[in-house]
Design a protein around this motif. Structure first.
Motif, mmCIF file in Angstrom:
data_model
loop_
_atom_site.group_PDB
_atom_site.id
_atom_site.type_symbol
_atom_site.label_atom_id
_atom_site.label_comp_id
_atom_site.label_asym_id
_atom_site.label_seq_id
_atom_site.Cartn_x
_atom_site.Cartn_y
_atom_site.Cartn_z
ATOM 1 N N TRP A 207 50.133 -40.069 13.235
ATOM 2 C CA TRP A 207 49.950 -39.605 14.609
ATOM 3 C C TRP A 207 51.261 -39.085 15.187
ATOM 4 N N GLN A 208 52.356 -39.803 14.928
ATOM 5 C CA GLN A 208 53.654 -39.358 15.429
ATOM 6 C C GLN A 208 54.089 -38.059 14.770
ATOM 7 N N GLN A 209 53.765 -37.901 13.480
ATOM 8 C CA GLN A 209 54.063 -36.642 12.805
ATOM 9 C C GLN A 209 53.260 -35.494 13.407
ATOM 10 N N PHE A 210 51.998 -35.766 13.717
ATOM 11 C CA PHE A 210 51.163 -34.730 14.341
ATOM 12 C C PHE A 210 51.689 -34.373 15.727
ATOM 13 N N LYS A 211 52.032 -35.372 16.517
ATOM 14 C CA LYS A 211 52.437 -35.151 17.909
ATOM 15 C C LYS A 211 53.796 -34.471 18.020
ATOM 16 N N HIS A 212 54.750 -34.878 17.164
ATOM 17 C CA HIS A 212 56.132 -34.407 17.329
ATOM 18 C C HIS A 212 56.542 -33.327 16.338
ATOM 19 N N ILE A 213 55.748 -33.124 15.279
ATOM 20 C CA ILE A 213 56.101 -32.104 14.281
ATOM 21 C C ILE A 213 55.060 -30.991 14.234
ATOM 22 N N ILE A 214 53.803 -31.372 13.960
ATOM 23 C CA ILE A 214 52.761 -30.366 13.732
ATOM 24 C C ILE A 214 52.417 -29.600 15.003
ATOM 25 N N LEU A 215 52.089 -30.336 16.061
ATOM 26 C CA LEU A 215 51.619 -29.669 17.288
ATOM 27 C C LEU A 215 52.661 -28.733 17.888
ATOM 28 N N PRO A 216 53.930 -29.132 18.022
ATOM 29 C CA PRO A 216 54.923 -28.180 18.549
ATOM 30 C C PRO A 216 55.132 -26.974 17.627
ATOM 31 N N SER A 217 54.980 -27.179 16.315
ATOM 32 C CA SER A 217 55.241 -26.091 15.365
ATOM 33 C C SER A 217 54.150 -25.037 15.369
ATOM 34 N N ILE A 218 52.912 -25.445 15.690
ATOM 35 C CA ILE A 218 51.792 -24.487 15.646
ATOM 36 C C ILE A 218 51.291 -24.139 17.043
ATOM 37 N N ARG A 219 52.120 -24.360 18.040
ATOM 38 C CA ARG A 219 51.687 -24.131 19.414
ATOM 39 C C ARG A 219 51.207 -22.699 19.639
ATOM 40 N N LYS A 220 51.933 -21.733 19.105
ATOM 41 C CA LYS A 220 51.557 -20.323 19.272
ATOM 42 C C LYS A 220 50.188 -20.042 18.661
ATOM 43 N N ILE A 221 49.907 -20.653 17.509
ATOM 44 C CA ILE A 221 48.622 -20.450 16.847
ATOM 45 C C ILE A 221 47.499 -21.089 17.667
ATOM 46 N N VAL A 222 47.761 -22.249 18.245
ATOM 47 C CA VAL A 222 46.767 -22.904 19.102
ATOM 48 C C VAL A 222 46.447 -22.026 20.305
ATOM 49 N N GLU A 223 47.480 -21.462 20.908
ATOM 50 C CA GLU A 223 47.281 -20.582 22.060
ATOM 51 C C GLU A 223 46.468 -19.347 21.672
ATOM 52 N N LEU A 224 46.776 -18.776 20.510
ATOM 53 C CA LEU A 224 46.034 -17.602 20.036
ATOM 54 C C LEU A 224 44.564 -17.943 19.821
ATOM 55 N N ASN A 225 44.291 -19.092 19.216
ATOM 56 C CA ASN A 225 42.904 -19.497 18.981
ATOM 57 C C ASN A 225 42.153 -19.749 20.281
ATOM 58 N N ILE A 282 39.463 -8.698 29.197
ATOM 59 C CA ILE A 282 40.882 -8.332 29.261
ATOM 60 C C ILE A 282 41.606 -9.174 30.308
ATOM 61 N N LEU A 283 40.981 -9.351 31.480
ATOM 62 C CA LEU A 283 41.605 -10.134 32.548
ATOM 63 C C LEU A 283 41.765 -11.597 32.148
ATOM 64 N N VAL A 284 40.730 -12.151 31.511
ATOM 65 C CA VAL A 284 40.811 -13.548 31.055
ATOM 66 C C VAL A 284 41.913 -13.702 30.017
ATOM 67 N N THR A 285 42.016 -12.747 29.103
ATOM 68 C CA THR A 285 43.057 -12.791 28.080
ATOM 69 C C THR A 285 44.447 -12.711 28.699
ATOM 70 N N LEU A 286 44.630 -11.803 29.654
ATOM 71 C CA LEU A 286 45.928 -11.667 30.323
ATOM 72 C C LEU A 286 46.266 -12.921 31.119
ATOM 73 N N LEU A 287 45.247 -13.518 31.764
ATOM 74 C CA LEU A 287 45.466 -14.745 32.534
ATOM 75 C C LEU A 287 45.918 -15.881 31.623
ATOM 76 N N GLN A 288 45.265 -16.013 30.477
ATOM 77 C CA GLN A 288 45.651 -17.059 29.532
ATOM 78 C C GLN A 288 47.068 -16.845 29.015
ATOM 79 N N LYS A 289 47.384 -15.590 28.691
ATOM 80 C CA LYS A 289 48.734 -15.293 28.201
ATOM 81 C C LYS A 289 49.780 -15.613 29.264
ATOM 82 N N ARG A 290 49.442 -15.316 30.512
ATOM 83 C CA ARG A 290 50.392 -15.608 31.593
ATOM 84 C C ARG A 290 50.585 -17.102 31.759
ATOM 85 N N LEU A 291 49.477 -17.856 31.695
ATOM 86 C CA LEU A 291 49.574 -19.309 31.829
ATOM 87 C C LEU A 291 50.396 -19.905 30.700
ATOM 88 N N PHE A 292 50.137 -19.465 29.466
ATOM 89 C CA PHE A 292 50.892 -19.970 28.328
ATOM 90 C C PHE A 292 52.341 -19.533 28.409
#
Length: 298
Positions: A207-225, A282-292
């Protein structure tokens, strides 16, 4: 021979430019022919009153857009998208869980990878028919419930307005979880194994590996998904159209658009609806990108 000589006589910068243009020409022609030109025609038709067949078209300006925004029934169907919107987060959670789990040493993990990704390879129409039999009265789901003595839970899964959209959303989760899974898996496997080894030496749990290593490393991919999933939830079409035809409160905005065009022969109005849907996505996508982006800045 002369053409080869003439090309070789060009400077490196000019040769590079010729090669780029040559390789880009065909894709650009295909893109313009099958994407940009149809989009232009769709926007063009949205300003006309046209049945899609006759040669006569009546120019009515923005009347189609005014009709869409002033008629509640056209926008009321967007509430159905909320089921798919919330289902996308369940879908991503399942995909991320299995992607993380199968990154580590698990028996027969290639079998599990194939099983998770296989639904995404199936055609949407085929999936619609599969789950049509799965959810129908006395179908596969009801048979399984009867087998385990849960006959009190059986009901008309696609006919009950209180639960039919949930059934359709779960079908969507089953179909697309493999797509998110394979993207997450590729991102997680790109993390150097030395980091995991160092974390294990320091006594970090999974769990600590997921929280402190995996999740921060793939944050951009999570946002894209998230962006792709939310955009897909707004424009969902195949599954509800095949399984229910939009009946009993399962009609989405895309189904409404298709019916307006091909059932009621209002191609101008349907084109306006399609343009509005495109703008919303398009607006929803831009809004999400702005929030991220704001989160990233902080």
């Amino acid at each position: 021979m002369s053409s080869k000589l003439s090309f070789s006589n060009l400077s490196y910068k000019a040769q590079r430019r010729v090669i780029i243009i040559s390789f880009s020409l065909l894709p650009m022609i295909l893109l313009i022919t099958f994407s940009y030109y149809p989009l232009y025609r769709m926007v063009f038709f949205s300003f006309f009153n046209w049945n899609g067949f006759s040669a006569n078209r009546e120019f009515i300006g923005l009347d189609n857009y005014v009709k869409v925004f002033s008629t509640p029934e056209y926008f009321s169907v967007f509430r159905v998208s909320l089921y798919y919107f919330f289902a996308t987060f369940l879908q991503m959670a399942i995909a991320l869980y299995f992607a993380t789990l199968l990154t580590f040493k698990v028996r027969a993990k290639n079998v599990f990878k194939g099983a998770l990704f296989f639904p995404f390879l199936l055609n949407g129409v085929a999936i619609g028919f599969i789950f049509l039999f799965f959810f129908r009265p006395a179908g596969t789901l009801d048979s399984l419930l009867l087998l385990f003595g849960l006959e009190s839970i059986t009901q008309k899964w696609l006919l009950n307005p209180d639960i039919n959209n949930i059934s359709l959303a779960m079908t969507s989760v089953w179909r697309y979880v493999g797509f998110n899974f394979i993207i997450f898996l590729g991102a997680i496997q790109s993390i150097p194994s030395d980091i995991y080894e160092a974390a294990e030496i320091d006594g970090a749990s999974r769990w600590q590996q997921f929280k402190h290593i995996i999740l921060p490393s793939i944050r951009k991919i999570v946002e894209l998904n998230i962006i792709l999933s939310v955009s897909g939830a707004i424009s969902v079409f195949e599954i509800p159209y095949i399984m229910t035809g939009g009946a009993n409160g399962t009609k989405t905005f895309v189904i409404q658009t298709v019916e307006t065009a091909f059932k009621f022969n209002k191609f101008g109005l349907a084109s306006a609806m399609a343009v509005i849907l495109l703008i919303i996505v398009i607006l929803v996508t831009l809004l999400q990108k702005r929030l991220f982006g704001e989160k990233e800045d902080h």
